[in-house]
Write an enzyme that holds these catalytic residues in place. Structure first.
Site, PDB file in Angstrom:
ATOM      1  N   GLU A 131      43.411  21.421 -25.107  1.00  0.00           N
ATOM      2  CA  GLU A 131      42.924  20.234 -25.809  1.00  0.00           C
ATOM      3  C   GLU A 131      42.533  20.558 -27.253  1.00  0.00           C
ATOM      4  O   GLU A 131      41.831  21.542 -27.466  1.00  0.00           O
ATOM      5  CB  GLU A 131      41.723  19.632 -25.079  1.00  0.00           C
ATOM      6  CG  GLU A 131      41.381  18.265 -25.613  1.00  0.00           C
ATOM      7  CD  GLU A 131      40.255  17.574 -24.845  1.00  0.00           C
ATOM      8  OE1 GLU A 131      40.212  16.355 -24.843  1.00  0.00           O
ATOM      9  OE2 GLU A 131      39.421  18.272 -24.251  1.00  0.00           O
ATOM     10  N   GLY A 274      32.695  24.858 -23.522  1.00  0.00           N
ATOM     11  CA  GLY A 274      31.965  24.955 -22.257  1.00  0.00           C
ATOM     12  C   GLY A 274      32.898  24.948 -21.064  1.00  0.00           C
ATOM     13  O   GLY A 274      32.837  25.819 -20.198  1.00  0.00           O
ATOM     14  N   ALA A 275      33.778  23.960 -21.037  1.00  0.00           N
ATOM     15  CA  ALA A 275      34.684  23.824 -19.897  1.00  0.00           C
ATOM     16  C   ALA A 275      35.742  22.791 -20.239  1.00  0.00           C
ATOM     17  O   ALA A 275      35.617  22.056 -21.226  1.00  0.00           O
ATOM     18  CB  ALA A 275      33.923  23.386 -18.653  1.00  0.00           C
ATOM     19  N   MET A 276      36.783  22.740 -19.409  1.00  0.00           N
ATOM     20  CA  MET A 276      37.872  21.787 -19.640  1.00  0.00           C
ATOM     21  C   MET A 276      38.329  21.212 -18.315  1.00  0.00           C
ATOM     22  O   MET A 276      38.548  21.928 -17.347  1.00  0.00           O
ATOM     23  CB  MET A 276      39.038  22.509 -20.333  1.00  0.00           C
ATOM     24  CG  MET A 276      40.226  21.611 -20.627  1.00  0.00           C
ATOM     25  SD  MET A 276      39.802  20.338 -21.857  1.00  0.00           S
ATOM     26  CE  MET A 276      40.964  19.057 -21.377  1.00  0.00           C
ATOM     27  N   ASN A 278      40.925  20.172 -16.728  1.00  0.00           N
ATOM     28  CA  ASN A 278      42.299  20.124 -16.233  1.00  0.00           C
ATOM     29  C   ASN A 278      42.291  19.621 -14.785  1.00  0.00           C
ATOM     30  O   ASN A 278      41.583  20.170 -13.945  1.00  0.00           O
ATOM     31  CB  ASN A 278      42.924  21.516 -16.276  1.00  0.00           C
ATOM     32  CG  ASN A 278      42.642  22.225 -17.583  1.00  0.00           C
ATOM     33  OD1 ASN A 278      42.973  21.716 -18.634  1.00  0.00           O
ATOM     34  ND2 ASN A 278      41.989  23.366 -17.510  1.00  0.00           N
ATOM     35  N   HIS A 308      30.065  16.998 -15.277  1.00  0.00           N
ATOM     36  CA  HIS A 308      30.765  16.417 -16.443  1.00  0.00           C
ATOM     37  C   HIS A 308      32.278  16.544 -16.234  1.00  0.00           C
ATOM     38  O   HIS A 308      33.025  15.565 -16.346  1.00  0.00           O
ATOM     39  CB  HIS A 308      30.295  17.163 -17.695  1.00  0.00           C
ATOM     40  CG  HIS A 308      31.004  16.824 -18.971  1.00  0.00           C
ATOM     41  ND1 HIS A 308      30.358  16.351 -20.077  1.00  0.00           N
ATOM     42  CD2 HIS A 308      32.309  16.912 -19.337  1.00  0.00           C
ATOM     43  CE1 HIS A 308      31.215  16.152 -21.070  1.00  0.00           C
ATOM     44  NE2 HIS A 308      32.424  16.494 -20.638  1.00  0.00           N
ATOM     45  N   GLU A 309      32.727  17.745 -15.897  1.00  0.00           N
ATOM     46  CA  GLU A 309      34.176  17.945 -15.721  1.00  0.00           C
ATOM     47  C   GLU A 309      34.697  17.153 -14.530  1.00  0.00           C
ATOM     48  O   GLU A 309      35.805  16.619 -14.561  1.00  0.00           O
ATOM     49  CB  GLU A 309      34.496  19.436 -15.561  1.00  0.00           C
ATOM     50  CG  GLU A 309      34.004  20.334 -16.687  1.00  0.00           C
ATOM     51  CD  GLU A 309      34.373  19.844 -18.074  1.00  0.00           C
ATOM     52  OE1 GLU A 309      35.444  19.239 -18.247  1.00  0.00           O
ATOM     53  OE2 GLU A 309      33.563  20.047 -19.004  1.00  0.00           O
ATOM     54  N   HIS A 312      35.389  13.650 -15.301  1.00  0.00           N
ATOM     55  CA  HIS A 312      36.641  13.515 -16.050  1.00  0.00           C
ATOM     56  C   HIS A 312      37.854  13.323 -15.141  1.00  0.00           C
ATOM     57  O   HIS A 312      38.895  12.843 -15.606  1.00  0.00           O
ATOM     58  CB  HIS A 312      36.896  14.767 -16.880  1.00  0.00           C
ATOM     59  CG  HIS A 312      36.274  14.763 -18.241  1.00  0.00           C
ATOM     60  ND1 HIS A 312      36.329  13.677 -19.074  1.00  0.00           N
ATOM     61  CD2 HIS A 312      35.612  15.726 -18.926  1.00  0.00           C
ATOM     62  CE1 HIS A 312      35.714  13.991 -20.211  1.00  0.00           C
ATOM     63  NE2 HIS A 312      35.268  15.220 -20.144  1.00  0.00           N
ATOM     64  N   GLU A 331      34.837  11.281 -23.134  1.00  0.00           N
ATOM     65  CA  GLU A 331      33.742  12.235 -23.345  1.00  0.00           C
ATOM     66  C   GLU A 331      32.350  11.598 -23.245  1.00  0.00           C
ATOM     67  O   GLU A 331      31.428  12.203 -22.726  1.00  0.00           O
ATOM     68  CB  GLU A 331      33.903  12.952 -24.688  1.00  0.00           C
ATOM     69  CG  GLU A 331      35.081  13.915 -24.745  1.00  0.00           C
ATOM     70  CD  GLU A 331      35.112  14.925 -23.611  1.00  0.00           C
ATOM     71  OE1 GLU A 331      34.082  15.159 -22.943  1.00  0.00           O
ATOM     72  OE2 GLU A 331      36.193  15.496 -23.365  1.00  0.00           O
TER      73      GLU A 331
HETATM   74 ZN   LIG Z   1      34.325  16.504 -21.514  1.00  0.00          ZN
END
Ligand SMILES: [Zn+2]
Length: 854
Positions: A131, A274-276, A278, A308-309, A312, A331
């Site tokens: 990203e 922090g993180a993604m 996918n 949070h992830e 998503h 986000e």
């Molecule tokens: Zn995010």
């Protein structure tokens, strides 16, 4: 970086004529363990339709070499088709099959396919991070979020490795020293969400199942992995426990079964963020695997990121913004859901909204007062704009505004809107209007005006109470004054606080109302006794800066720490910090508040942010003539509280770290050295590896850490983390040579990986070394355009933000920054934005210093 950019117009044009049916991506990473191998083979076959046969288009690809390009069986010469960033093809048919074979580069910057070799055991690990637009570093792609397609990955890797991707693997075939992993096709997803993780990772497995409303059972295989050498520290049970609570919670709230099959969570080295999210294969920074004792705030932070992830998977992965203008659509929601979920999923982190109010929103307030701030729904012209918009507006302000929206329409309408949004737009792309449609349906309210005020304008309002009383001390009128460029409708609670019999400040009245325009009378308050403290935005329903009337401010000066309620106290701390940043409270007064009341702050996350802010107040916002004394006061306070803290507590650890950050005098540094040597002890304080490095950093910055001593510590901790901390210590030494070496390592070579770029910059930029680093202000401004054009955007952003002369808080440096901005109107807008923000921080520091001096 001309040529590497992609504009919104180009993306719209491409999407207007193309529809992608599928990608098949073959990667061969068997060369990865060989450090001399710079590239891996990548073969992409994309099937797509074109509504204008005969038209031309391009694929995005950043690769050292393209071997072949084949369109519908016709071979195209890569020398003419490939320009270093795009593969151009023309003569499209209605239905097309395009194959691109390329040599792509292993990354050391965290962008694309990152390669890391563990110093502990020599093992090599790979993972991807894309990203907003780095899938094109790994395969040929239409790199824009609205050209979704199913992806089928095939990865050939060393036989001893495991490989993960978004979907489950269907087959693994061993051939000699290699194994080839065939993954099932994904659901239609955006290119930036695809992922591959490969290496001899340590894996913990679990399982989640759930009865669905239609009587079927949803089965989700779970796994969590990290490098083998981190396995002893990997608390997978805690991670997977939060994961299961989250899956329960989001299924209840969203009423849409998790759409991506399995759920892997990989903790990977040298990760930039922090993180993604996918789909099915979330990646996290491995610093979330705690090698040493951390405070509960760190566990809460990690759990927040896990949720949070996970949010998503629905907000972002199932339904995706059309273009980066609406990045907030995913986000802001995920950021909101991180905190909301910690409470709603019944994790043990019950103070999530305190953390949000005090820390997350501080990021938003800061960002929203830069001259570069923007509406939550942004105007993103191209990929460089997009990269910079992963910021305090898109995340924290957006989440705060959603919290306000929940207060405005009610949580039932809000979540029913979300449920409709998922069903209506599953596997599709959306814009602001799509969200407003569902929310208007479920709330029955017209949200256009609300959205215009909150989502489509920039800036933060200030709310100030105005209190008049009669002779008996009763309120004759309480009004809320609103100040700001855009006056917004705010749903707020007003808290009235007085001392109880024990001396605590407790709430004796609460009035909820809508504030609009520049003055709103709180009718219900009339006739009540004047309270000691009027706290606007009690419960933190809205997004604003809170101010105080004179009497309330006096109450805080003498009793901030006596506020009984944790959230109200956190809001008060946040408000006095904003006063300090705005040059309305002298920095030394803020420091005095921290020294007086931080010792009784129960919330560990709030305490840690007070430490950071008090240090900033002394380093940047205090009159330079008072700086040395302020620093001494902080170190004395840290030592006092360290000795008084409960042995073994998080608070004790936080104060120990703060002592390491502030230690300057002989007494403090002597204790630091004693703690390292074992000759000094603080009852209950475990001087573990991470704390040892913090203590060494204090000695290094004071010029009291010898080369052999630091090398000896690295020999004892020859890990990735140890290497970073060691590098930071070297750069933090107060000598011209150390600064020159750190500067040169970052600027003169592209060899350093992202993690060591960061470590060098952090060590270089010790504020107390401003006399040494002052020499670098002029070279910095000369360097900017070259860095922006030559380095990847991730590294360029770190250099531009990190080497800016932040500590040179003087008019001359401000003038240098202005001169660069005036002289470079044509520089890349994203570069100018970064410099403008640093320049604004500097101007703010000068205003705060003037306040402190007066
Ligand atoms: Zn995010």
């Amino acid at each position: 970086m001309p040529g590497r950019n992609l504009s919104r117009d180009e993306a719209q044009q491409r999407a207007s004529i193309l529809a992608v049916d599928s990608y098949r991506v073959r990667l061969d990473v068997t060369s990865a363990p060989d450090p001399a191998a710079a590239t891996f083979r990548s073969t992409t076959t994309v099937a797509f339709r074109c509504s204008q046969p005969g038209a031309a288009t391009f694929l995005d690809l950043l690769a050292p070499a393209v071997r072949s390009v084949t369109l519908n069986g016709r071979s195209i010469d890569p020398a003419t088709a490939y320009d270093g960033a795009r593969v151009h093809v023309d003569g499209l048919a209605a239905e097309n099959v395009l194959t691109v074979e390329a040599d792509c580069a292993y990354s050391r910057t965290g962008e694309g396919l990152h390669r890391f070799t563990d110093p502990v055991d020599g093992e090599t690990y790979l993972y991807t991070h894309y990203e907003p637009a780095d899938a094109r570093r790994v395969f040929a792609t239409f790199e824009q979020p609205d050209l979704k397609a199913p992806f089928s990955f095939t990865v050939t890797a060393p036989a001893a490795w495991d490989v993960w991707s978004n979907a489950v693997h269907e087959d693994v075939v061993e051939e000699g020293a290699a194994r080839t992993w065939e993954f099932a096709p994904t659901k239609p997803i955006s290119t930036y969400l695809t992922a591959v993780v490969a290496g001899p990772y340590h894996v913990a497995r679990d399982h989640y199942s759930r009865e669905l409303a239609d009587g079927t059972t949803l089965e989700i295989p779970l796994s969590a992995m990290c490098r083998k050498s981190l396995a002893p520290y990997f608390d997978a049970d805690e991670i997977l426990g939060v994961t299961k609570l989250g899956l329960d919670f989001f299924h209840e709230e969203f009423d849409y079964p998790y759409p991506f099959g399995k759920y892997d969570q990989a903790f990977v080295p040298e990760y930039n963020i922090g993180a993604m999210e996918n789909p099915g294969c979330v990646t996290f920074r491995e610093e979330f695997v705690f090698r040493s004792k951390v405070t509960d705030a760190a566990y809460e932070g990690r759990a927040n990121v896990i949720l949070h992830e996970m949010a998503h998977m629905w907000f972002g992965d199932l339904v995706t913004m059309r273009w980066w203008d609406d990045l907030w659509l995913k986000e802001s929601f995920a950021d909101f859901m991180g905190s909301y979920g910690l409470i709603g999923a019944r994790t043990r982190y019950s103070s999530a909204w305190v953390t949000f109010a005090n820390q997350r929103k501080a990021w938003a307030y800061r960002q929203d007062q830069f001259p570069t701030t923007h509406p939550i729904t942004a105007d993103i012209r191209d990929l460089e704009d997009a990269k910079l918009n992963f910021d305090g507006i898109t995340y924290a302000k957006g989440a705060a505004v959603l919290k306000q929206l929940v207060a405005y329409v009610g949580s039932e309408a809000f979540f029913e809107g979300a449920r409709r949004y998922f069903k209506r737009h599953a596997f599709g792309n959306t814009e602001l209007a799509d969200l407003l449609d569902v929310l208007e349906e479920t709330s029955g309210r017209d949200l256009k005006t609300w959205a215009a005020a909150w989502l489509q304008t920039a800036g933060v309002d200030s709310l100030t109470p105005q209190v008049t009383t009669d002779a008996e001390g009763r309120i004759t009128e309480l009004a809320v004054l609103q100040d700001g460029e855009v006056l917004r409708p705010h749903r707020i609670a007003v808290g009235l606080y007085d001392r109880d019999a024990d001396g605590s400040l407790v709430r004796t009245g609460r009035i909820e109302l809508d504030v609009t325009g520049n003055r709103t009378v709180v009718a219900e308050a009339a006739g009540r006794p004047r309270p000691a403290l009027v706290l606007l935005n009690d419960e933190d329903l809205t997004y604003c800066k809170v101010r105080f009337d004179a009497e309330s401010l006096q109450t805080l000066r003498t009793g901030l720490g006596d506020i009984h309620d944790e959230l109200a106290r956190a809001l008060a701390w946040s408000a006095v910090w904003n006063l300090t940043r705005d040059g309305l409270m002298p920095a030394r007064d803020y420091v005095a508040l921290v020294l007086r009341f931080a010792g009784q702050e129960g919330n560990i996350g709030v305490l840690q942010s007070l430490h950071t802010q008090a240090k900033t107040a002394v380093d940047l916002y205090a009159d330079p003539d008072w700086r040395a004394e302020g620093g001494r006061l902080l170190a004395d306070g840290a030592l006092r509280e360290l000795r008084e803290a409960v042995p073994g507590s998080d608070h004790q650890l936080a104060w120990a770290r703060f002592l390491a950050q502030t230690a300057g005098g002989a007494e403090h540094l002597g204790l630091v050295r004693g703690l390292l040597a074992g000759s000094a002890r603080i009852d209950g304080l475990d001087v573990d590896q991470e704390l040892r490095w913090s203590l060494w950093l204090a000695l290094a910055a004071a010029g009291q850490a010898g080369d052999e001593e630091l090398a000896g510590e690295l020999a004892a901790d020859n890990t990735a983390s140890g290497k970073r901390r060691y590098t930071q210590c070297l750069a933090a030494r107060p000598t011209a040579e150390a600064k020159a070496a750190a500067w040169s390592a970052v600027v003169d070579s592209e060899e350093l990986p992202n993690a060591l770029v960061e470590a060098n910059i952090a060590g270089f930029a010790v504020p107390a070394h401003r006399d040494l680093t002052a020499l670098y202000a002029a070279p910095y401004f000369k360097l900017l355009e070259r860095v922006w054009s030559e380095r990847t955007i991730e590294i360029a952003m770190r250099i531009v933000g990190g080497f800016f002369p932040h500590a040179q808080t003087d008019e001359q440096t401000l003038a240098e920054a202005d001169a660069w901005l005036d002289g470079h109107p044509q520089a890349a807008p994203a570069l100018r934005r970064l410099v403008l923000e640093c320049r604004d921080d500097l101007a703010r520091a000068l205003r705060a210093q003037a306040c402190d001096r007066a």
